[in-house]
Scaffold this motif. Structure first.
Motif, short mmCIF file in Angstrom:
data_model
loop_
_atom_site.label_atom_id
_atom_site.label_comp_id
_atom_site.label_asym_id
_atom_site.label_seq_id
_atom_site.Cartn_x
_atom_site.Cartn_y
_atom_site.Cartn_z
N ARG A 174 -33.53 3.20 121.00
CA ARG A 174 -32.41 3.48 120.12
C ARG A 174 -31.55 4.58 120.73
O ARG A 174 -32.04 5.63 121.11
N LEU A 175 -30.24 4.33 120.80
CA LEU A 175 -29.27 5.30 121.29
C LEU A 175 -28.26 5.60 120.20
O LEU A 175 -27.96 4.73 119.37
N SER A 176 -27.72 6.82 120.20
CA SER A 176 -26.73 7.21 119.21
C SER A 176 -25.61 7.99 119.88
O SER A 176 -25.82 8.64 120.91
N ALA A 177 -24.42 7.92 119.32
CA ALA A 177 -23.28 8.69 119.81
C ALA A 177 -22.40 9.08 118.63
O ALA A 177 -22.27 8.34 117.66
N GLY A 178 -21.79 10.23 118.73
CA GLY A 178 -20.93 10.72 117.68
C GLY A 178 -21.09 12.23 117.54
O GLY A 178 -21.78 12.86 118.35
N PRO A 179 -20.45 12.85 116.56
CA PRO A 179 -19.66 12.20 115.51
C PRO A 179 -18.21 11.99 115.92
O PRO A 179 -17.69 12.67 116.80
N VAL A 180 -17.56 11.05 115.25
CA VAL A 180 -16.12 10.84 115.35
C VAL A 180 -15.54 11.11 113.96
O VAL A 180 -15.97 10.50 112.98
N HIS A 181 -14.61 12.05 113.88
CA HIS A 181 -13.96 12.36 112.60
C HIS A 181 -12.87 11.32 112.35
O HIS A 181 -11.98 11.15 113.18
N ILE A 182 -12.94 10.66 111.22
CA ILE A 182 -12.01 9.58 110.90
C ILE A 182 -10.89 10.11 110.01
O ILE A 182 -11.15 10.74 108.99
N ILE A 183 -9.66 9.84 110.45
CA ILE A 183 -8.48 10.29 109.70
C ILE A 183 -7.84 9.09 109.02
O ILE A 183 -7.58 8.07 109.67
N GLN A 184 -7.59 9.20 107.73
CA GLN A 184 -6.97 8.10 106.98
C GLN A 184 -5.53 7.94 107.44
O GLN A 184 -4.75 8.89 107.44
N GLY A 185 -5.17 6.71 107.87
CA GLY A 185 -3.80 6.45 108.31
C GLY A 185 -2.84 6.51 107.14
O GLY A 185 -3.19 6.23 105.99
N THR A 186 -1.60 6.90 107.42
CA THR A 186 -0.56 6.95 106.39
C THR A 186 0.60 6.06 106.78
O THR A 186 0.86 5.83 107.95
N SER A 187 1.28 5.55 105.78
CA SER A 187 2.43 4.67 106.04
C SER A 187 3.73 5.42 105.87
O SER A 187 3.77 6.50 105.32
#
Length: 555
Positions: free
Chosen positions: A542-555
């Motif tokens: 098992r391998l893991s990578a991260g974290p990635v901070h997710i930003i909510q896109g805006t229109s």
């Protein structure tokens, strides 16, 4: 006229001429251009310049390219045409000074140099802003456009913000900037400044800070490939001088050096805090003891197995449940835990207790450790064995482009793609004897691969079924069961019922490396037919990578 009077007259004349030259060099002067570089005259008491940029940039960077001012000297940089504008910052003397950003296309520079004898090279240039605020560590610090050459007039600023003081370790795998012109600066909240320039190859740099600012500045020409560094909290068990260290060596599933208070295993690891350790931690029966790398972490964020009471100070947990630090040296992996005490509620208004801690380190045999499904890493690099082949490295890395050449930054905006690659590091791409097989891949919000919620990406070697109203291109398995690497892409998303500050993605994969010298590795079949078992042809890891901070896109 006597000779004495003649000498006196000549001296006064020479002094008057020198003062007129000094006044000319040091007086306020109007300058303009795309960039301004000059040396501050060593015989100036004060020195000033009024600069107007002729370029398109609305921002400027001021810094000393050469030398440094003497102690008690300084240069104040103002926005606009005089010292009545907003003070952008100060270049201090007596040591390295950190660049000043001017939010204007014009600047007024006023220096007090006190007739310093050292020539200082002052540079004022436009720049293109880059960098970001860094809230999540580990982090990958890259010069812009790496591994290609960085652009001219770069002005990258990274701000690392921690809840408390940390010692950060910057591990540079490469560092190559133009000598004497392009610089990487570091400054902590105490104002301590370090600067790197030129071709340095690989090296490590540590700095202690609560708030750390990193700035990269390049001039108008002569760019290089730049730098690539991993950033992590530097944890060295030897630094806990006030903590007692317990060590248990584990090989072939039992302790070689048995200590009654510690039983090292990957599952049901036991740490008993004895009477001797009670003196170290100075706890009472009503206190809570907990395992964490950070003393100030909220107890609500910890697994229940990582918290006990002083009345029954026995921890029993799996090795992936409590925070720890792994270090691999010559086939032995040290796994270090810190035990803290949390004081019981008290009616007292103040307290002066010293927060002690206990460091417990397990030394584990690497083969035994890596065969356990309980081991995960935030930056996915592990050793894995394929049958009859020995041991080599396999890594899970995240990228931002489909060429798999640009490392994924710490933040991604929905719905941009996350590209993942699992690859054997030490095996040539042309070597067909080793096949990387992604059995299962999924995403979680936390670093624990078993946590919920989770999102399936790969199942049984194939793309996981789409859920809800997902588009057909939400996840794509690009390459699998074909060579010594496997790749897929995933359209980023946000987790429902979580705040923006809680939006993180970790990627996990169960991977098999199969030795295919006799053509026995099973092929991939995603047409609905049952795929052959791979249990006899490789080991699952098992391998893991991260974290990635997710930003909510805006229109």
């Amino acid at each position: 006229m006597s000779s004495r009077l003649l000498k006196a007259a000549l001296f006064v004349s020479a002094l008057s001429m020198l003062l007129r030259v000094s006044d000319t060099l040091c007086a306020v002067e109007n300058v303009s251009g795309a960039e301004y570089y000059t040396t501050i005259a060593p015989n100036c008491n004060t020195w000033a310049r009024r600069f107007v940029s002729t370029g398109d940039s609305s921002r400027l960077i001021a810094h000393f390219r050469l030398g440094q001012l003497a102690a008690n000297n300084f240069c104040k940089i103002y926005e606009g045409s005089d010292d009545q504008g907003k003070l952008a910052g100060t270049l201090e003397g007596g040591g390295l000074s950190f660049p000043v950003i001017v939010e204007s296309s014009s600047a007024y520079i006023s220096c007090v140099t006190n007739l310093t004898t050292e020539t200082v090279g002052f540079d004022l240039q436009p720049f293109t802003l880059c960098g970001e605020d860094v809230e999540d560590i580990p982090y990958n610090l890259l010069s812009p456009m790496f591994p290609s050459n960085y652009p001219n007039y770069a002005g990258c600023v990274w701000r690392f913000q921690m809840n408390s003081s940390r010692t950060l370790l910057f591990q540079f795998s490469t560092f190559n900037t133009q000598s004497a012109y392009d610089f990487l600066y570091f400054k902590n909240e105490q104002g301590n400044v370090d600067k790197f320039v030129g071709s340095r190859g690989s090296f490590d740099y540590t700095v202690t800070a609560t708030n750390l600012t990193v700035m990269f500045v390049s001039d108008y020409s002569g760019s290089r490939t730049g730098f690539n560094a991993t950033v992590e909290v530097n944890f060295n068990p030897k630094k806990w001088t006030s903590a007692r260290t317990l060590i248990c060596r584990l090989k072939n599933a039992f302790c070689v050096e048995i200590q009654p208070s510690v039983e090292c295993r990957t599952e049901n690891l036991i740490i008993r805090v004895t009477v001797d350790e009670q003196t170290t931690l100075d706890y009472e029966l009503g206190d809570t003891l907990y395992i964490a790398l950070d003393r100030e972490i909220p107890l609500s964020r910890l697994n229940d197995s990582c918290k006990v009471t002083g009345s029954n100070p026995v921890f029993t947990f799996d090795i992936d449940q409590c925070e720890c630090v792994f270090k691999n040296e010559n086939g032995t992996v040290s796994v270090s835990f810190l035990i803290w005490r949390f004081l019981a509620p008290s009616p007292a208004v103040i307290q002066r207790d010293v927060q002690n801690k206990l460091n417990v380190t397990c030394l584990l045999d690497a083969e035994l450790l890596l065969s356990s499904s309980k081991i995960h890493t935030k930056i996915g690099s592990e050793e894995i064995s394929a049958k009859k082949t020995g041991t080599f490295d396999v890594a899970l890395n995240l990228f931002s482009n489909h060429y798999f050449t640009e490392s994924l930054p710490g933040k991604v905006t929905v719905p941009n793609y996350i590209f993942a690659e699992v690859k054997l590091d030490e095996i040539s791409a042309s070597n067909g004897d080793f096949i990387v097989q992604l059995e299962t891949c999924w995403a979680t919000r936390s670093g624990n691969s078993n946590s919920l919620p989770s999102y399936q990406v790969v199942q049984s070697g194939c793309v996981a079924p789409l859920s809800g109203s997902e588009s057909a291109n939400a996840k794509t398995l690009i390459r699998n069961y074909e060579s010594n690497f496997a790749t897929f892409k995933l359209m980023s998303f946000v987790w429902t019922n979580f705040t923006d500050a809680e939006q993180f993605i970790y990627i996990h994969c169960d991977v098999t490396v199969c030795h295919n010298s006799t053509g026995q590795c099973p092929g991939q079949s995603c047409s609905g037919k049952k795929r052959r078992s791979v249990e006899d042809h490789g080991r699952n890891q098992r391998l893991s990578a991260g974290p990635v901070h997710i930003i909510q896109g805006t229109s």
